[in-house]
Design a protein around this motif. Structure first.
Motif, short mmCIF file in Angstrom:
data_model
loop_
_atom_site.label_atom_id
_atom_site.label_comp_id
_atom_site.label_asym_id
_atom_site.label_seq_id
_atom_site.Cartn_x
_atom_site.Cartn_y
_atom_site.Cartn_z
N HIS A 40 0.69 -1.18 0.22
CA HIS A 40 0.06 0.08 0.25
C HIS A 40 0.99 1.41 0.12
CE1 HIS A 40 -4.35 -1.23 0.11
NE2 HIS A 40 -3.94 -2.12 0.88
N LEU A 41 1.83 1.07 0.87
CA LEU A 41 2.97 2.28 1.03
C LEU A 41 3.42 2.63 -0.54
CD1 LEU A 41 4.62 1.84 4.36
CD2 LEU A 41 2.84 3.71 3.74
N ARG A 42 3.85 1.31 -1.26
CA ARG A 42 4.63 1.73 -2.45
C ARG A 42 3.33 2.15 -3.51
NH1 ARG A 42 7.98 -3.83 -3.00
NH2 ARG A 42 9.52 -3.30 -1.42
N LEU A 43 2.24 1.73 -3.51
CA LEU A 43 1.25 2.27 -4.31
C LEU A 43 1.03 3.77 -4.18
CD1 LEU A 43 -0.94 1.59 -6.47
CD2 LEU A 43 -2.54 1.02 -4.60
N ALA A 44 1.00 4.16 -2.98
CA ALA A 44 0.87 5.58 -2.63
C ALA A 44 1.88 6.33 -3.36
CB ALA A 44 0.45 5.88 -1.09
N GLU A 45 3.34 5.85 -3.00
CA GLU A 45 4.05 6.46 -3.77
C GLU A 45 3.96 6.69 -5.16
OE1 GLU A 45 7.75 4.63 -2.55
OE2 GLU A 45 7.81 5.14 -0.23
N CYS A 46 3.64 5.66 -5.87
CA CYS A 46 3.52 5.69 -7.26
C CYS A 46 2.29 6.43 -7.85
CB CYS A 46 3.07 4.33 -7.75
SG CYS A 46 4.37 2.97 -7.54
N LEU A 47 1.33 6.57 -7.08
CA LEU A 47 0.35 7.66 -7.44
C LEU A 47 0.60 8.86 -7.24
CD1 LEU A 47 -2.88 6.06 -5.57
CD2 LEU A 47 -2.37 5.89 -8.06
N GLY A 48 1.94 9.33 -6.45
CA GLY A 48 2.19 10.53 -6.31
C GLY A 48 3.05 11.12 -7.46
N LYS A 49 3.48 9.99 -8.17
CA LYS A 49 4.36 10.62 -9.33
C LYS A 49 3.70 10.64 -10.69
CE LYS A 49 8.36 8.48 -6.59
NZ LYS A 49 9.53 7.70 -6.84
N GLY A 53 4.94 12.34 -16.06
CA GLY A 53 4.71 12.12 -17.60
C GLY A 53 4.10 10.87 -17.60
N HIS A 54 3.94 10.60 -18.81
CA HIS A 54 2.86 9.42 -19.36
C HIS A 54 3.50 8.14 -19.26
CE1 HIS A 54 -0.11 7.78 -21.65
NE2 HIS A 54 0.65 7.06 -22.43
N GLU A 55 4.91 8.19 -19.67
CA GLU A 55 5.65 7.03 -19.16
C GLU A 55 5.65 6.61 -18.05
OE1 GLU A 55 9.31 7.23 -21.00
OE2 GLU A 55 8.49 7.51 -23.05
N GLU A 56 5.69 7.69 -17.17
CA GLU A 56 5.84 7.11 -15.68
C GLU A 56 4.49 6.80 -15.43
OE1 GLU A 56 7.40 10.44 -13.63
OE2 GLU A 56 9.35 10.32 -14.38
N LYS A 57 3.51 7.35 -15.89
CA LYS A 57 1.89 7.04 -15.39
C LYS A 57 1.77 5.68 -15.87
CE LYS A 57 0.10 11.67 -15.59
NZ LYS A 57 -0.83 12.64 -16.35
N THR A 58 2.15 5.21 -17.18
CA THR A 58 1.92 3.94 -17.59
C THR A 58 2.86 2.86 -16.68
OG1 THR A 58 1.85 4.89 -19.83
CG2 THR A 58 2.22 2.49 -19.74
N LYS A 59 4.05 3.15 -16.35
CA LYS A 59 4.77 2.47 -15.40
C LYS A 59 4.24 2.17 -13.91
CE LYS A 59 9.27 3.20 -17.62
NZ LYS A 59 10.67 3.71 -17.41
N ALA A 60 3.36 3.43 -13.53
CA ALA A 60 2.87 3.49 -12.42
C ALA A 60 1.51 2.54 -12.59
CB ALA A 60 2.55 4.83 -12.06
N LEU A 61 0.80 2.85 -13.41
CA LEU A 61 -0.33 1.85 -13.84
C LEU A 61 0.00 0.46 -13.74
CD1 LEU A 61 -2.53 4.20 -16.31
CD2 LEU A 61 -2.91 3.85 -13.92
N ALA A 62 1.10 0.18 -14.48
CA ALA A 62 1.31 -1.32 -14.53
C ALA A 62 1.81 -1.71 -13.24
CB ALA A 62 2.77 -1.49 -15.55
N HIS A 63 2.58 -0.86 -12.55
CA HIS A 63 3.06 -1.18 -11.07
C HIS A 63 1.99 -1.26 -10.16
CE1 HIS A 63 5.94 -1.54 -7.94
NE2 HIS A 63 5.34 -0.67 -7.24
N HIS A 64 0.89 -0.47 -10.41
CA HIS A 64 -0.21 -0.63 -9.53
C HIS A 64 -0.92 -1.72 -9.66
CE1 HIS A 64 -3.86 0.87 -7.10
NE2 HIS A 64 -4.43 0.83 -8.35
N GLN A 65 -1.28 -2.08 -11.17
CA GLN A 65 -1.89 -3.35 -11.50
C GLN A 65 -1.33 -4.51 -10.96
OE1 GLN A 65 -4.42 -3.36 -13.18
NE2 GLN A 65 -4.99 -5.55 -13.02
N HIS A 66 0.27 -4.45 -10.85
CA HIS A 66 0.93 -5.55 -10.18
C HIS A 66 0.84 -5.64 -9.14
CE1 HIS A 66 4.19 -8.26 -9.46
NE2 HIS A 66 4.65 -7.49 -8.61
#
Length: 599
Positions: A40-49, A53-66
């Motif tokens: 959950h903490l890692r997910l929050a960090e990803c949402l804050g980033k 950028g779009h690539e980062e958003k894509t990575k974050a979404l992928a990471h969030h999905q993971h």
């Protein structure tokens, strides 16, 4: 199911296994919850980033999905663990129910077995009552026999002691008593090395005549040394118990025998306490203080008690006090020209009769035990003392208190002979009437009157076994005075310089003390081996006490011994001294009947 299967252990083991599984599942559940929180903490960090950028958003979404997939997996695992926990709880409740049922069943069976045992014991009691009664009677008989044997053993032991004392009396041996003092604060010292501790108790009074010493050495087995004496007193024995075994010697004083009581031992072993006591000698305010008195005040009290039972003015007592300090004799009762008490040096000489005598020794007449105690208490202030590591008030001199008893009792043997002669004369006079021509009161009328033979001097004739029938003044039954001495000796204690810690001038005092005690030991060794020469003159102590050590006085040596390992060397030396003293066969004690010379 068998009756004696330990069901409790089986069920307890099963419960233990289930509880272990439950704990492991709960631990796993905690681990998964912790992992979920981290995700959950890692997910929050990803949402804050997401604004990076779009690539980062894509990575974050992928990471969030993971992470969402991981959460789903975690939730499914948690659900599975919860179901397993529920199953384990159910199994535990079932096992507990079975355990309760088995416990109840076991309790019922135990009650039934106890009933059967009671019935069997009642049956056995009914059948074997007579046998049990016989066994009890035999036990009582054996106990009674044991008590009789114990009483017989005590009687035999007392008889053996009396025979031994009689043997000592006949052989003229020195009596040796031993007293083991209790453990004192001076025995408790700091020690952190190998071997036995200095405060460990190694000297024991195991019976009323035996002392055992445990010789402890590092890496060596314990060796027990046994010493036997006429009487042994343990730490629990009081001053009265010690004096009770000495009291019979005082009766010998009035019978015409010299008596000497000597305390021997190392510094701090209790010699002065045994001889003088722990209370001031002038105080007599209570029985507790009197119980703490030593041999000297108790002996004085007993002596005057014995004198009080005799005819009035038949005995007189004089006291003298000396000390031997640095091998010199000092008169503690001497006074200077102004009348002040002063310690005056004296000489010891040997008279023509072979006895030792102190020249110009001061004596004071005493009429009660309290006067003796007051004098001794007064002169104790003049005695040499020194503070050491072993004793805060260590005596540095040998103290000798002498009570001289002058007895005016008539010579019993001479009186008996005179009475026998008078009886023969009376019988002879009934057959032949020989009246003295010098007896001007002879009356013929009185010859036939036997009642007047013992009448008043004015009308009784005088009978005599001699040619001159009237008794002469020189043959009357006048008292024959004689003197006896009671010597009470408190010897200075032997000591080791390394333990006592003395220095300077005190080293010479220690040297003189140890040399005088060695001389005393040499004298006893010479007497025990019956050597032709006994070295009495090697020390002033042995020269002064020559009459008591090797003479015909009744001598008792009181050994005072420390109980701990710290003083074991000195204790063994003292016990060896006592053993050597017991081997001395002295001259048989003789009654004193020498007439006092007119001064």
């Amino acid at each position: 199911m068998p009756l004696f299967i330990n069901r409790d252990q089986i069920f307890a083991h099963q419960v233990h296994l289930l509880e272990h599984k439950l704990r492991s599942k709960e631990e796993r559940l905690l681990e998964l919850e912790t992992e979920n929180a981290i995700l959950h903490l890692r997910l929050a960090e990803c949402l804050g980033k997401l604004h990076l950028g779009h690539e980062e958003k894509t990575k974050a979404l992928a990471h969030h999905q993971h992470h969402r997939n991981a959460e789903k997996i975690t939730q499914s695992a948690l659900t599975k663990l919860l179901s397993e926990v529920q199953a384990l709880k159910q199994d535990l409740s079932e096992v507990f129910a079975v355990y309760v049922s088995f416990a109840n069943e076991l309790e019922e069976q135990s009650k039934q077995l106890l009933k059967k045992v009671d019935q069997a014991s009642l049956t056995l009691r009914d059948h074997n009552g007579d046998e049990v009664h016989d066994l009890q009677a035999r036990v009582e008989a054996l106990e009674h026999s044991l008590e009789e044997e114990k009483e017989r053993c005590r009687a035999e032991r007392q008889r053996r002691k009396e025979l031994h004392n009689t043997l000592v009396e006949l052989r003229g041996n020195i009596r040796v008593h031993c007293r083991v003092r209790p453990v004192l604060p001076i025995d408790n010292i700091q020690f952190s090395g190998p071997g036995p501790a200095p405060s460990e108790e190694v000297v024991y009074a195991i019976s009323d005549d035996t002392v055992v010493v445990n010789c402890l050495k590092t890496g060596m087995p314990v060796q027990n040394k046994i010493f036997e004496f006429e009487r042994v007193h343990g730490p629990e024995d009081s001053q009265d118990d010690v004096f009770e075994d000495i009291k019979p010697l005082l009766t010998s004083l009035l019978d015409g025998y010299n008596v000497c009581i000597m305390a021997y031992g190392q510094t701090g072993s209790g010699k002065t306490h045994t001889m003088i006591g722990s209370q001031p000698l002038g105080e007599h305010s209570g029985t507790k203080q009197e119980a703490q008195q030593g041999i000297i005040p108790k002996a004085a009290a007993e002596l005057f008690r014995l004198i009080s039972e005799k005819p009035a003015e038949s005995h007189t007592v004089e006291v003298s006090v000396m000390e031997v300090y640095n091998n010199e004799v000092f008169d503690l009762l001497a006074r200077d020209e102004q009348g002040n008490a002063v310690s005056q040096q004296r000489d010891v000489i040997t008279t023509s009769s072979g006895t030792s005598q102190v020249t110009s020794l001061t004596s004071e007449p005493v009429f009660s035990a309290s006067e003796v105690m007051q004098i001794v208490s007064r002169v104790l202030k003049l005695r040499a003392h020194c503070n050491t590591l072993v004793h805060t008030d260590s005596s540095r001199s040998h103290l000798i208190v002498t009570l001289t008893i002058s007895s005016k009792s008539p010579n019993a043997l001479a009186l008996a002979r005179r009475l026998q002669n008078a009886k023969k004369d009376m019988q002879r006079s009934t057959q032949r009437e020989f009246w003295s021509p010098r007896c001007h009161r002879a009356n013929p009328a009185a010859r036939n009157s036997p009642d007047k033979l013992f009448g008043s001097p004015s009308n009784s004739p005088c009978l005599s076994p001699s040619p001159s029938p009237c008794p002469s003044p020189g043959r009357t039954t006048s008292p024959t005075p004689f003197r006896t001495k009671l010597q009470l000796v408190d010897l200075a204690g032997s000591e080791c310089v390394g333990i006592s810690g003395v220095s300077g001038a005190a080293l010479w005092e220690v040297s003189c003390i140890n040399r005088s005690l060695s001389a005393l030991s040499d004298v006893l060794g010479a007497l025990a081996e019956q050597r032709p020469h006994v070295p009495y003159r090697n020390s002033k102590v042995t020269h002064l006490l020559q009459d008591a050590i090797g003479g015909d006085a009744k001598l008792l040596v009181m050994l005072c011994v420390s109980p701990t390992q710290r003083f074991i060397t000195e204790s063994l030396q003292s016990l060896g001294f006592g053993t050597r003293a017991r081997q001395v066969q002295k001259v048989l004690p003789r009654r004193k009947n020498n007439t006092l010379k007119d001064k």
